[in-house]
Design a protein around this motif. Structure first.
Motif, mmCIF file in Angstrom:
data_model
loop_
_atom_site.group_PDB
_atom_site.id
_atom_site.type_symbol
_atom_site.label_atom_id
_atom_site.label_comp_id
_atom_site.label_asym_id
_atom_site.label_seq_id
_atom_site.Cartn_x
_atom_site.Cartn_y
_atom_site.Cartn_z
ATOM 1 N N VAL A 127 -15.101 3.976 -4.609
ATOM 2 C CA VAL A 127 -13.820 4.314 -3.988
ATOM 3 C C VAL A 127 -12.961 3.061 -3.930
ATOM 4 O O VAL A 127 -13.409 2.005 -3.455
ATOM 5 N N VAL A 128 -11.720 3.170 -4.398
ATOM 6 C CA VAL A 128 -10.770 2.055 -4.374
ATOM 7 C C VAL A 128 -9.684 2.358 -3.341
ATOM 8 O O VAL A 128 -8.874 3.257 -3.535
ATOM 9 N N PRO A 129 -9.659 1.630 -2.215
ATOM 10 C CA PRO A 129 -8.601 1.827 -1.216
ATOM 11 C C PRO A 129 -7.268 1.231 -1.707
ATOM 12 O O PRO A 129 -7.239 0.383 -2.597
ATOM 13 N N ASN A 130 -6.171 1.687 -1.100
ATOM 14 C CA ASN A 130 -4.833 1.159 -1.417
ATOM 15 C C ASN A 130 -4.635 1.062 -2.937
ATOM 16 O O ASN A 130 -4.156 0.053 -3.463
ATOM 17 N N ALA A 131 -4.994 2.120 -3.638
ATOM 18 C CA ALA A 131 -5.045 2.089 -5.100
ATOM 19 C C ALA A 131 -3.700 1.765 -5.732
ATOM 20 O O ALA A 131 -3.638 1.070 -6.757
ATOM 21 N N ASP A 132 -2.614 2.245 -5.153
ATOM 22 C CA ASP A 132 -1.295 1.972 -5.729
ATOM 23 C C ASP A 132 -0.984 0.481 -5.745
ATOM 24 O O ASP A 132 -0.195 0.007 -6.565
ATOM 25 N N ILE A 133 -1.594 -0.278 -4.848
ATOM 26 C CA ILE A 133 -1.362 -1.721 -4.771
ATOM 27 C C ILE A 133 -2.341 -2.490 -5.642
ATOM 28 O O ILE A 133 -1.955 -3.426 -6.355
ATOM 29 N N VAL A 134 -3.614 -2.105 -5.624
ATOM 30 C CA VAL A 134 -4.646 -2.971 -6.207
ATOM 31 C C VAL A 134 -5.163 -2.516 -7.573
ATOM 32 O O VAL A 134 -5.901 -3.263 -8.214
ATOM 33 N N MET A 135 -4.775 -1.334 -8.048
ATOM 34 C CA MET A 135 -5.227 -0.893 -9.368
ATOM 35 C C MET A 135 -4.087 -0.970 -10.376
ATOM 36 O O MET A 135 -2.911 -0.931 -10.020
ATOM 37 N N ARG A 136 -4.453 -1.081 -11.645
ATOM 38 C CA ARG A 136 -3.496 -1.051 -12.741
ATOM 39 C C ARG A 136 -3.953 -0.042 -13.775
ATOM 40 O O ARG A 136 -5.111 -0.063 -14.215
ATOM 41 N N LYS A 137 -3.031 0.829 -14.173
ATOM 42 C CA LYS A 137 -3.330 1.816 -15.203
ATOM 43 C C LYS A 137 -3.424 1.123 -16.549
ATOM 44 O O LYS A 137 -2.601 0.264 -16.887
#
Length: 348
Positions: A127-137
């Motif tokens: 599970v990745v929290p705050n995905a819009d901030i910490v993930m990149r497509k």
């Protein structure tokens, strides 16, 4: 799901555990396709960081989104993405000032309750929290490879920031330590246009790898790094020195070879409360020290773009590809410095 679980120092077990569930609106559930062992993972593995029992390790991973929380806007099911190893809130004073690594609520995957209590990515799902901030497509059509882009979430971006925050056009860059982060710093220095890149280490195989990335190797077991670097820089010293080791001997070398007015950039991890430092000399020569946890999210986009353009090729560091089921053996290899970088396949 299968997961690599730290039972205690030097005791790792791969076993079945419940698949994690989304609990917050900003969460994403990621099916992990690639994950790697990082030098930071050795701190809990060797007992230098004390963790509670049964922590799922790992903070370098890449995969496919299988579920999103209600507040996630940048990702949808089926997207492929890479995550930063550090999770930030995005709203505090440090985050608003563009310095998320100083976020008071920072959490790191796979390093226990003391660092946020996030399960790591050496598992089939995370599970990745705050995905819009910490993930990149990831790009729909990747020109590099998954193995290259995996490292945008940690070591490639760590090495890149270490150089990027200090380099100026025409600078000579010296990197102390030719481990994975050091090699990433070498790649970054070359990509960012350093006039000359020098790497200092004592292991011939590592120096040969660094030379393959465009660095001039200096074997500290055979040559005084101070004399070698001065000779290579017209007796000026290196404008930027990267301590990619995190040991006082490396920092001592960095202090000697840095030029007056230069910068020592320290991505290496220090856990000591204090150590010897020639501060009077550094003060007199106007040397700047910059250090701390890397601002991964600030530079992931640049790293992905340069990787896709063929200017960064971190997958060349991979020495071993092993099934997740053999994680215990992989950690032993990595601890014994018999591997540069190990990829684990969660499907095996």
């Amino acid at each position: 799901m299968k997961a690599a679980i730290l039972v205690g120092p030097h005791k790792l077990d791969v076993r079945e555990v419940p698949r994690p569930q989304i609990t917050e609106p900003g969460d994403v559930l990621l099916k992990v396709e690639k994950t790697a062992i990082c030098g930071t993972d050795l701190h809990p593995y060797e007992g230098r960081i004390e963790l509670e029992s049964d922590v799922i390790l790992g903070h370098e991973f890449l995969g496919t989104v299988v579920q999103t929380g209600s507040a996630v806007q940048q990702f949808e099911e089926g997207d492929r993405a890479v995550a930063s190893c550090v999770v930030h809130c995005g709203h505090c004073r440090a985050c608003r000032r563009g310095d998320p690594a100083r976020c008071a609520g920072s959490r790191i995957f796979g390093l226990g309750i003391a660092l946020g209590g996030l399960d790591g990515g050496q598992a089939e799902y995370v599970v990745v929290p705050n995905a819009d901030i910490v993930m990149r497509k990831l790009p729909d059509e990747i020109r590099s490879s998954d193995e290259d882009l995996l490292f945008a979430g940690d070591i490639m971006t760590t090495g890149y920031e270490a150089v990027r925050r200090a380099i100026r056009p025409g600078d000579a860059v010296a990197v102390v330590g030719a481990g994975p982060v050091g090699l990433c710093a070498v790649m970054a220095a070359v990509a960012l246009g350093a006039e000359k890149v020098i790497v200092v280490d004592m292991v011939p195989e590592r120096l040969a790898e660094a030379a393959g990335f465009g660095a001039i190797p200096v074997n500290a077991a055979e040559t005084d790094p101070y004399d070698a670097v001065l000779d290579l820089t017209n007796w000026v010293g290196a404008d930027v020195v990267v301590d990619a080791v995190g040991h006082e001997s490396a920092l001592a070398t960095a202090c000697k070879i840095v030029a007056a007015g230069g910068t020592i950039s320290i991505p290496g991890v220090y856990l000591e409360d204090s150590m010897e430092l020639p501060y009077g000399d550094l003060w007199l020569r106007g040397v700047k020290l910059v250090n701390g946890v890397a601002n991964i999210v600030n530079y992931m986009d640049e790293v992905i773009a340069l990787t896709e353009a063929g200017r960064l090729a971190p997958a060349r560091m991979i020495s071993h590809r092993m099934p997740l089921s053999e994680a215990a053996a992989a950690y032993e290899l990595f601890e014994q410095r018999q591997a540069t970088k190990i990829l684990l396949d969660p499907t095996q």
